[in-house]
Design a protein around this motif. Structure first.
Motif, mmCIF file in Angstrom:
data_model
loop_
_atom_site.group_PDB
_atom_site.id
_atom_site.type_symbol
_atom_site.label_atom_id
_atom_site.label_comp_id
_atom_site.label_asym_id
_atom_site.label_seq_id
_atom_site.Cartn_x
_atom_site.Cartn_y
_atom_site.Cartn_z
ATOM 1 N N ALA A 204 0.842 -1.200 0.000
ATOM 2 C CA ALA A 204 0.000 0.000 0.000
ATOM 3 C C ALA A 204 0.875 1.247 0.000
ATOM 4 C CB ALA A 204 -0.932 -0.005 1.215
ATOM 5 N N ARG A 206 3.853 1.473 -1.097
ATOM 6 C CA ARG A 206 4.527 1.588 -2.383
ATOM 7 C C ARG A 206 3.601 2.232 -3.412
ATOM 8 N NH1 ARG A 206 6.705 -3.729 -5.120
ATOM 9 N NH2 ARG A 206 7.297 -2.729 -7.066
ATOM 10 N N VAL A 207 2.363 1.752 -3.462
ATOM 11 C CA VAL A 207 1.409 2.325 -4.411
ATOM 12 C C VAL A 207 1.105 3.781 -4.031
ATOM 13 C CG1 VAL A 207 -0.908 2.114 -5.387
ATOM 14 C CG2 VAL A 207 0.420 0.066 -4.896
ATOM 15 N N ASP A 208 1.138 4.072 -2.736
ATOM 16 C CA ASP A 208 0.912 5.447 -2.292
ATOM 17 C C ASP A 208 2.054 6.375 -2.700
ATOM 18 O OD1 ASP A 208 -1.548 5.118 -1.189
ATOM 19 O OD2 ASP A 208 -0.854 4.841 0.862
ATOM 20 N N GLY A 209 3.117 5.814 -3.258
ATOM 21 C CA GLY A 209 4.201 6.646 -3.767
ATOM 22 C C GLY A 209 5.393 6.755 -2.833
ATOM 23 N N ALA B 107 6.123 0.796 -8.962
ATOM 24 C CA ALA B 107 4.776 1.005 -8.426
ATOM 25 C C ALA B 107 4.605 2.398 -7.836
ATOM 26 C CB ALA B 107 4.471 -0.056 -7.370
ATOM 27 N N LYS B 108 5.642 2.890 -7.162
ATOM 28 C CA LYS B 108 5.480 4.164 -6.463
ATOM 29 C C LYS B 108 5.379 5.337 -7.435
ATOM 30 C CE LYS B 108 10.400 4.980 -5.475
ATOM 31 N NZ LYS B 108 10.656 6.041 -6.450
ATOM 32 N N PHE B 116 -7.122 -1.956 -0.837
ATOM 33 C CA PHE B 116 -6.918 -3.385 -0.633
ATOM 34 C C PHE B 116 -8.126 -4.004 0.050
ATOM 35 C CE2 PHE B 116 -2.355 -4.020 -1.530
ATOM 36 C CZ PHE B 116 -2.002 -2.707 -1.745
ATOM 37 N N TYR B 122 -2.501 1.951 7.791
ATOM 38 C CA TYR B 122 -1.322 1.889 8.642
ATOM 39 C C TYR B 122 -1.792 1.912 10.097
ATOM 40 C CZ TYR B 122 0.407 3.346 4.129
ATOM 41 O OH TYR B 122 0.646 3.411 2.791
ATOM 42 N N ALA B 137 4.303 11.227 0.980
ATOM 43 C CA ALA B 137 5.210 10.483 0.114
ATOM 44 C C ALA B 137 5.576 11.300 -1.123
ATOM 45 C CB ALA B 137 4.557 9.167 -0.312
ATOM 46 N N ARG B 138 4.658 12.182 -1.526
ATOM 47 C CA ARG B 138 4.921 13.003 -2.712
ATOM 48 C C ARG B 138 5.416 14.394 -2.347
ATOM 49 N NH1 ARG B 138 2.527 10.001 -7.062
ATOM 50 N NH2 ARG B 138 2.238 8.085 -5.911
ATOM 51 N N ARG B 185 -5.081 12.177 -3.495
ATOM 52 C CA ARG B 185 -3.967 12.707 -4.275
ATOM 53 C C ARG B 185 -4.203 12.634 -5.772
ATOM 54 N NH1 ARG B 185 -1.033 8.388 -6.299
ATOM 55 N NH2 ARG B 185 -1.560 6.477 -5.212
#
Lengths: 308, 399
Positions: A204, A206-209, B107-108, B116, B122, B137-138, B185
């Motif tokens: 998750a 990883r896909v989230d970036g 993937a990222k 999922f 988390y 993450a971005r 996002r």
């Protein structure tokens, strides 16, 4: 459940007092064996040790020891000898515990890859668990031997003073041996913790970036935190109690540069027959570890995540 | 959308008891029109050692489309989704997102969002931090992050829950957090892997409607994996049906229901499933019939032509439960095996003399039947004709 509650209620009405009392009696009976064992082997020695600290040991055997009250505690705990060995012990723990955990996690991450033959590496990484402190120390004693040691050769210290004979390098060297010896245990614990991190959380992320570093920092580490906490506590206590590798590698030398608290204590008690002095060190060690453990609990409390 | 009777009622009931997402918040969602991209798999094969999970799969979700991947467990639909996400690499074939080949993109960096089955929230982060994570993450600036999280939380009614941990949420709330994290996002596509399967029946109906609602109001491409044909029928603009790693049919729900490409699709879509009967073509009483256990089924002119053109001796016919009815003069004899009253209608399982079960659909006002009772049934609706060798649809005959 409800039926059991009712049954218990009816029972209690008939004989209001006897049941809780009898239950408590049975409970104490079950606790008794452990209590006796702890009393004989832990509580009594603890109290006796603290008591011994009130007496100075005689200058020669078979002379009476002197009751001095708290004077000896004050004298020993403020002495530069004690403070030096305490500082060396703190340094030793700071060298060994964080490095051991970082290496343990690193190796566990490596061995967690799905690769052919990875089991071989897992076995190698965990093998030091089966190695006693004495064996580890002897191996490194040979490797670090100034005349024939392979490591000494590589380090360019052939002949003359070896690493273990150097006042600046002896403690780091002992620390390295300790890290090496503990790595298997940390590796196994971290591997187990790592296996319990769900794959889909990392996917998750990883896909989230998230980059691999962010995934590690924000997902893996928090989920490993209970194990990191546990390893830290156990590691600090173990570090303060390290004895075997010191005894074999340096006996506290050169010039007391690897004289850690527990080795100092051992020498005072069994080499110099200075029981009172050693007793004070024991009590101090106990107090320090108690305090450190409380501090770690307090520090980790807000930072550890326990899955429900 | 004109759906078959059984499913249309389910859509209506689900839409009725659903609290709409607030308009204002949705209008303010950070999704721009045009952010949605097409997603295409071209000639994809995926093998794990000797096991082939997907065989030569080609399908495309158009930009802004709600495409459902439907199939039984182990059919490769989740693998297909993971290939799009970049969590798996295809053995051969091309993955495209927005027209661009992404086979070698990690993937990222694919800029898709995935929900999922387990939600994969988390556990150590609060709801707010969970939703914020893709932005973090971005490296989106903190002030903008807060604003986006607040907007999305409002649109999915999560404002009150932002400080909670996932463990303190109900299943439906977790589901919405997972959606919020995906939507926050502006991804090129949403990949959803059985997102409703962990919810109870009532909540599932509600979330189904909320997802459709979300899709109609915001321009997003959704690739949605499910094994539940009701979800597929009610939510998808088009449905891709997979079996054993092979695409069986890709079409609108209506077309899939009315003209199933083969007997597998016919049996998989629809509840109770289509009755597939195997028999011999026989000429009796100046007409062509299919002799089945317990009697015979009449064929309409187009079907008769199809059978004669192919000179079929063995024939496979499919009849939806609503295409059969009780009739004292019916051509097939059967015995009542099981009666299921599902509120507005009854599903009755009948056993044919050979032992095969046949389902018929009846109104709830019809008298309840006894188990073991002997009855006669007639084919009064559409008959589907399938190739006895390949199982592919030959012709649909309307009575």
């Amino acid at each position: 459940m409800g039926a059991r509650h009712r049954a218990r209620g009816a029972h209690a009405r008939q004989r209001p007092q006897s049941r809780p009392l009898r239950k408590a009696g049975a409970a104490y009976l079950f606790v008794l064996p452990a209590l006796v064992a702890f009393g004989v082997f832990v509580f009594y020695p603890l109290v006796k040790t603290a008591y011994l600290g009130f007496f100075t040991s005689p200058p020669a055997p078979n002379l009476p020891s002197h009751y001095v009250g708290l004077t000896q505690y004050r004298a020993v705990l403020s002495s530069s000898d004690f403070l030096d060995s305490l500082w060396r012990t703190v340094q030793f723990v700071l060298y060994t515990v964080p490095a051991g955990i970082v290496l343990g996690i690193g190796l566990a991450m490596l061995a967690n890859q799905r690769l052919a033959g990875i089991r071989i590496f897992r076995t190698i990484y965990s093998s030091t668990v089966a190695t006693s402190a004495a064996v580890a120390a002897v191996i490194f004693f040979t490797l670090l031997n100034p005349q024939v040691g392979l490591l000494s050769y590589w380090l360019g210290r052939k002949g003359g003073s070896g690493v273990l004979q150097s006042s600046s390098l002896a403690l780091p060297a002992v620390s390295v041996v300790t890290i090496w010896q503990n790595i298997g245990f940390t590796f196994i614990l971290m591997s187990a913790a790592l296996q319990s991190v769900p794959d889909d959380l990392l996917e998750a992320a990883r896909v989230d970036g998230a980059s691999s570093w962010l995934r590690f920092r924000s997902v893996t580490i928090p989920l490993l935190s209970p194990m990191i906490f546990f390893t830290t506590i156990v590691g600090v206590i173990g570090g303060f109690q390290s004895f075997g590798q010191i005894d074999i590698l340096t006996q506290g030398g050169p010039n007391n540069h690897t004289l850690l608290l527990i080795y100092d204590l051992y020498q005072q008690a069994f080499k110099y027959d200075n029981t009172g002095y050693a007793a004070v060190l024991s009590v101090a060690l106990f107090g320090i570890l108690l305090l450190l453990t409380f501090m770690q609990f307090w520090f980790f409390q807000r930072r550890v995540f326990y899955a429900r | 959308m004109t759906s078959p009777p059984g499913n249309s009622t389910e859509i209506d009931s689900s839409r009725a008891d659903f609290t709409p997402v607030t308009d204002k918040a949705l209008a303010a969602l950070p999704l721009e029109r045009g952010a949605a991209s097409s997603v295409a798999l071209e000639g994809i094969t995926k093998s794990y050692g000797p096991v082939t999970a997907i065989r030569d799969l080609t399908l495309e979700a158009r930009a802004g489309e709600f495409l459902v991947l439907l199939g039984p467990s182990g059919c490769g639909k989740t693998t297909a989704l993971r290939l799009v996400a970049g969590l798996e690499d295809p053995t051969s074939g091309t993955v495209r997102i927005g027209g661009r080949v992404v086979n070698d993109v990690d993937a990222k960096d694919r800029d898709v969002a995935m929900v999922f089955q387990s939600y994969a929230l988390y556990p150590h982060l609060s709801v707010g931090r969970n939703i914020e994570f893709p932005l973090r993450a971005r490296q989106v600036p903190a002030s903008q992050r807060r604003q986006l999280v607040a907007t999305v939380a409002e649109s999915l009614r999560l404002e009150q829950l932002l400080d909670r941990k996932p463990a303190q949420l109900s299943g439906g709330q977790r589901q919405r957090v997972a959606l919020a994290r995906a939507i926050v996002r502006r991804p090129r596509a949403f990949l959803m892997d059985e997102p409703l399967s962990n919810l109870d029946a009532q909540l599932r109906v509600q979330m189904r409607a909320e997802l459709v609602e979300l899709h109609t109001r915001v321009d997003i491409t959704i690739l949605y994996v499910t094994h539940d044909q009701v979800e597929a029928m009610t939510m998808g603009q088009r449905i891709a049906i997979l079996n054993e790693g092979v695409l069986q049919q890709l079409d609108t729900p209506e077309a899939v229901y009315r003209r199933p490409a083969n007997a597998f699709v016919a049996g998989f879509v629809g509840s109770p499933p289509m009755n597939i009967l195997r028999g011999r073509a026989v000429a009796e009483d100046d007409a062509l019939w299919v002799a089945v256990p317990g009697g015979r089924v009449g064929l309409s002119p187009p079907l008769v032509r199809a059978v004669e053109d192919r000179a079929l001796r063995e024939v496979v016919v499919g009849l939806r439960p609503e295409a059969l009815s009780l009739d004292p003069n019916g051509t097939i004899a059967a015995a009542v095996s099981l009666v299921e009253l599902v509120g507005h209608e009854q599903h009755v399982a009948l056993r044919l003399p050979g032992g095969q079960l046949v389902w018929i659909r009846m109104g709830s006002e019809a008298p309840r039947m006894r188990t073991g009772q002997d009855v006669r049934i007639a084919a009064t609706g559409t008959v589907h004709l399938f190739d006895p060798q390949t199982g592919n649809l030959i012709e649909v005959g309307n009575e």
